[in-house]
Design a protein around this motif. Structure first.
Motif, PDB file in Angstrom:
ATOM      1  N   ASP A  67      -8.050   8.462   4.347  1.00  0.00           N
ATOM      2  CA  ASP A  67      -9.009   7.845   3.869  1.00  0.00           C
ATOM      3  C   ASP A  67      -9.607   6.906   4.715  1.00  0.00           C
ATOM      4  O   ASP A  67      -9.056   5.692   4.909  1.00  0.00           O
ATOM      5  CB  ASP A  67      -8.673   7.127   2.391  1.00  0.00           C
ATOM      6  CG  ASP A  67     -10.087   6.570   1.597  1.00  0.00           C
ATOM      7  OD1 ASP A  67     -11.128   7.117   1.911  1.00  0.00           O
ATOM      8  OD2 ASP A  67      -9.723   5.548   0.848  1.00  0.00           O
ATOM      9  N   LEU A  68     -10.745   7.010   5.313  1.00  0.00           N
ATOM     10  CA  LEU A  68     -11.542   6.135   6.083  1.00  0.00           C
ATOM     11  C   LEU A  68     -12.981   6.349   6.152  1.00  0.00           C
ATOM     12  O   LEU A  68     -13.341   7.476   6.256  1.00  0.00           O
ATOM     13  CB  LEU A  68     -11.088   6.604   7.572  1.00  0.00           C
ATOM     14  CG  LEU A  68     -11.361   5.168   8.904  1.00  0.00           C
ATOM     15  CD1 LEU A  68     -10.917   4.100   8.365  1.00  0.00           C
ATOM     16  CD2 LEU A  68     -11.337   5.907   9.974  1.00  0.00           C
ATOM     17  N   TRP A  85      -5.496  -3.542  10.097  1.00  0.00           N
ATOM     18  CA  TRP A  85      -4.689  -2.224   9.863  1.00  0.00           C
ATOM     19  C   TRP A  85      -5.442  -1.665   8.615  1.00  0.00           C
ATOM     20  O   TRP A  85      -5.985  -1.997   7.673  1.00  0.00           O
ATOM     21  CB  TRP A  85      -3.416  -3.015   9.058  1.00  0.00           C
ATOM     22  CG  TRP A  85      -2.571  -3.676  10.190  1.00  0.00           C
ATOM     23  CD1 TRP A  85      -1.765  -3.154  11.006  1.00  0.00           C
ATOM     24  CD2 TRP A  85      -2.597  -4.985  10.453  1.00  0.00           C
ATOM     25  NE1 TRP A  85      -1.201  -3.910  11.685  1.00  0.00           N
ATOM     26  CE2 TRP A  85      -1.717  -5.316  11.374  1.00  0.00           C
ATOM     27  CE3 TRP A  85      -3.250  -6.057   9.951  1.00  0.00           C
ATOM     28  CZ2 TRP A  85      -1.338  -6.359  11.801  1.00  0.00           C
ATOM     29  CZ3 TRP A  85      -2.891  -7.444  10.534  1.00  0.00           C
ATOM     30  CH2 TRP A  85      -1.767  -7.592  11.253  1.00  0.00           C
ATOM     31  N   HIS A  86      -5.082  -0.120   8.668  1.00  0.00           N
ATOM     32  CA  HIS A  86      -5.461   0.793   7.840  1.00  0.00           C
ATOM     33  C   HIS A  86      -4.849   0.268   6.254  1.00  0.00           C
ATOM     34  O   HIS A  86      -3.615   0.121   6.452  1.00  0.00           O
ATOM     35  CB  HIS A  86      -5.108   2.171   8.042  1.00  0.00           C
ATOM     36  CG  HIS A  86      -5.787   3.152   6.985  1.00  0.00           C
ATOM     37  ND1 HIS A  86      -5.236   3.417   5.868  1.00  0.00           N
ATOM     38  CD2 HIS A  86      -6.883   3.821   7.127  1.00  0.00           C
ATOM     39  CE1 HIS A  86      -5.990   4.352   5.296  1.00  0.00           C
ATOM     40  NE2 HIS A  86      -6.962   4.761   5.998  1.00  0.00           N
ATOM     41  N   ALA A  87      -5.345   0.299   5.410  1.00  0.00           N
ATOM     42  CA  ALA A  87      -4.639  -0.494   3.827  1.00  0.00           C
ATOM     43  C   ALA A  87      -3.665   0.649   3.503  1.00  0.00           C
ATOM     44  O   ALA A  87      -2.787  -0.026   2.814  1.00  0.00           O
ATOM     45  CB  ALA A  87      -5.768  -0.489   3.148  1.00  0.00           C
ATOM     46  N   TYR A  88      -3.623   1.909   3.684  1.00  0.00           N
ATOM     47  CA  TYR A  88      -2.786   2.510   2.999  1.00  0.00           C
ATOM     48  C   TYR A  88      -1.893   3.274   4.061  1.00  0.00           C
ATOM     49  O   TYR A  88      -0.735   3.745   4.012  1.00  0.00           O
ATOM     50  CB  TYR A  88      -3.351   3.783   2.467  1.00  0.00           C
ATOM     51  CG  TYR A  88      -4.328   3.479   1.185  1.00  0.00           C
ATOM     52  CD1 TYR A  88      -4.147   2.511   0.470  1.00  0.00           C
ATOM     53  CD2 TYR A  88      -5.716   3.800   1.453  1.00  0.00           C
ATOM     54  CE1 TYR A  88      -5.027   2.155  -0.609  1.00  0.00           C
ATOM     55  CE2 TYR A  88      -6.858   3.362   0.581  1.00  0.00           C
ATOM     56  CZ  TYR A  88      -6.312   2.528  -0.359  1.00  0.00           C
ATOM     57  OH  TYR A  88      -7.373   2.238  -1.258  1.00  0.00           O
ATOM     58  N   SER A  93      -3.560   1.092  13.228  1.00  0.00           N
ATOM     59  CA  SER A  93      -4.511  -0.013  13.290  1.00  0.00           C
ATOM     60  C   SER A  93      -5.823   0.191  14.170  1.00  0.00           C
ATOM     61  O   SER A  93      -5.698   1.149  14.933  1.00  0.00           O
ATOM     62  CB  SER A  93      -3.816  -1.130  13.948  1.00  0.00           C
ATOM     63  OG  SER A  93      -3.042  -0.786  15.357  1.00  0.00           O
ATOM     64  N   PHE A  94      -6.754  -0.891  13.969  1.00  0.00           N
ATOM     65  CA  PHE A  94      -7.996  -0.589  14.944  1.00  0.00           C
ATOM     66  C   PHE A  94      -8.272  -1.875  15.391  1.00  0.00           C
ATOM     67  O   PHE A  94      -8.917  -2.688  15.069  1.00  0.00           O
ATOM     68  CB  PHE A  94      -9.111  -0.191  13.843  1.00  0.00           C
ATOM     69  CG  PHE A  94      -8.840   1.031  13.063  1.00  0.00           C
ATOM     70  CD1 PHE A  94      -9.517   2.430  13.331  1.00  0.00           C
ATOM     71  CD2 PHE A  94      -8.174   1.088  11.798  1.00  0.00           C
ATOM     72  CE1 PHE A  94      -9.212   3.371  12.693  1.00  0.00           C
ATOM     73  CE2 PHE A  94      -7.963   2.024  11.269  1.00  0.00           C
ATOM     74  CZ  PHE A  94      -8.523   3.251  11.763  1.00  0.00           C
ATOM     75  N   LEU A 127       2.610  -5.797   4.759  1.00  0.00           N
ATOM     76  CA  LEU A 127       1.442  -6.371   4.664  1.00  0.00           C
ATOM     77  C   LEU A 127       0.755  -6.285   3.311  1.00  0.00           C
ATOM     78  O   LEU A 127       1.338  -5.319   2.381  1.00  0.00           O
ATOM     79  CB  LEU A 127       0.383  -5.601   5.708  1.00  0.00           C
ATOM     80  CG  LEU A 127       0.504  -5.588   7.052  1.00  0.00           C
ATOM     81  CD1 LEU A 127      -0.464  -4.487   7.583  1.00  0.00           C
ATOM     82  CD2 LEU A 127       0.164  -7.029   7.660  1.00  0.00           C
ATOM     83  N   PRO A 128      -0.086  -7.272   2.934  1.00  0.00           N
ATOM     84  CA  PRO A 128      -0.457  -7.032   1.367  1.00  0.00           C
ATOM     85  C   PRO A 128      -1.385  -6.011   1.088  1.00  0.00           C
ATOM     86  O   PRO A 128      -1.642  -5.366   2.055  1.00  0.00           O
ATOM     87  CB  PRO A 128      -1.171  -8.332   1.208  1.00  0.00           C
ATOM     88  CG  PRO A 128      -1.398  -9.374   2.409  1.00  0.00           C
ATOM     89  CD  PRO A 128      -0.452  -8.360   3.281  1.00  0.00           C
TER      90      PRO A 128
END
Length: 128
Positions: A67-68, A85-88, A93-94, A127-128
């Motif tokens: 999902d991006l 960081w990608h949340a899922y 990472s970007f 990570l949260p």
């Protein structure tokens, strides 16, 4: 450039004020500030139009099952936590997404954060 009020030359490249118009014959008209007359250049070979950019990740598509979402015109990518960081998928990472920053020191700090996260994922605080 809207902050440029007169032409400045650097070798074979010129920084020029805001473009007013381009004629069919290639003549380019520039403004010279609020109190000055417009002027023109007849010997223009190339116009490089730099208006910013939108994010694009053509290597991440529907088949990648990530999902991006890159929102054109908004300079945002989601779902990305802390613009890094990608949340899922926190192992994705970007580095270098934020704009209007001092880039290279930020990239160095982001890279260190990514390495820290990736090398300590087992047993680390997620990570949260």
């Amino acid at each position: 450039d809207s902050s440029c009020e007169e032409m400045r030359e650097f070798g074979n490249v010129a920084l020029v004020p805001r473009t007013q118009s381009v004629d069919d014959d290639g003549c380019v008209h520039f403004s010279r500030g609020e109190n000055s007359k417009e002027w023109a250049a007849n010997d223009v070979d190339v116009i490089i139009f730099c208006s910013g950019y939108d994010y694009s990740f053509p290597f991440i598509d529907r088949e990648s099952n990530l999902d991006l979402d890159c929102i054109p015109g908004e300079r945002r990518v989601r779902p990305v936590y802390e613009q890094l960081w990608h949340a899922y998928c926190p192992s994705l990472s970007f580095v270098g997404l934020p704009h209007s920053v001092v880039p290279f020191p930020l990239y160095e700090v982001q890279s260190a954060a990514v390495v820290s996260q990736l090398t300590s994922m087992v047993g680390s605080v997620p990570l949260p």
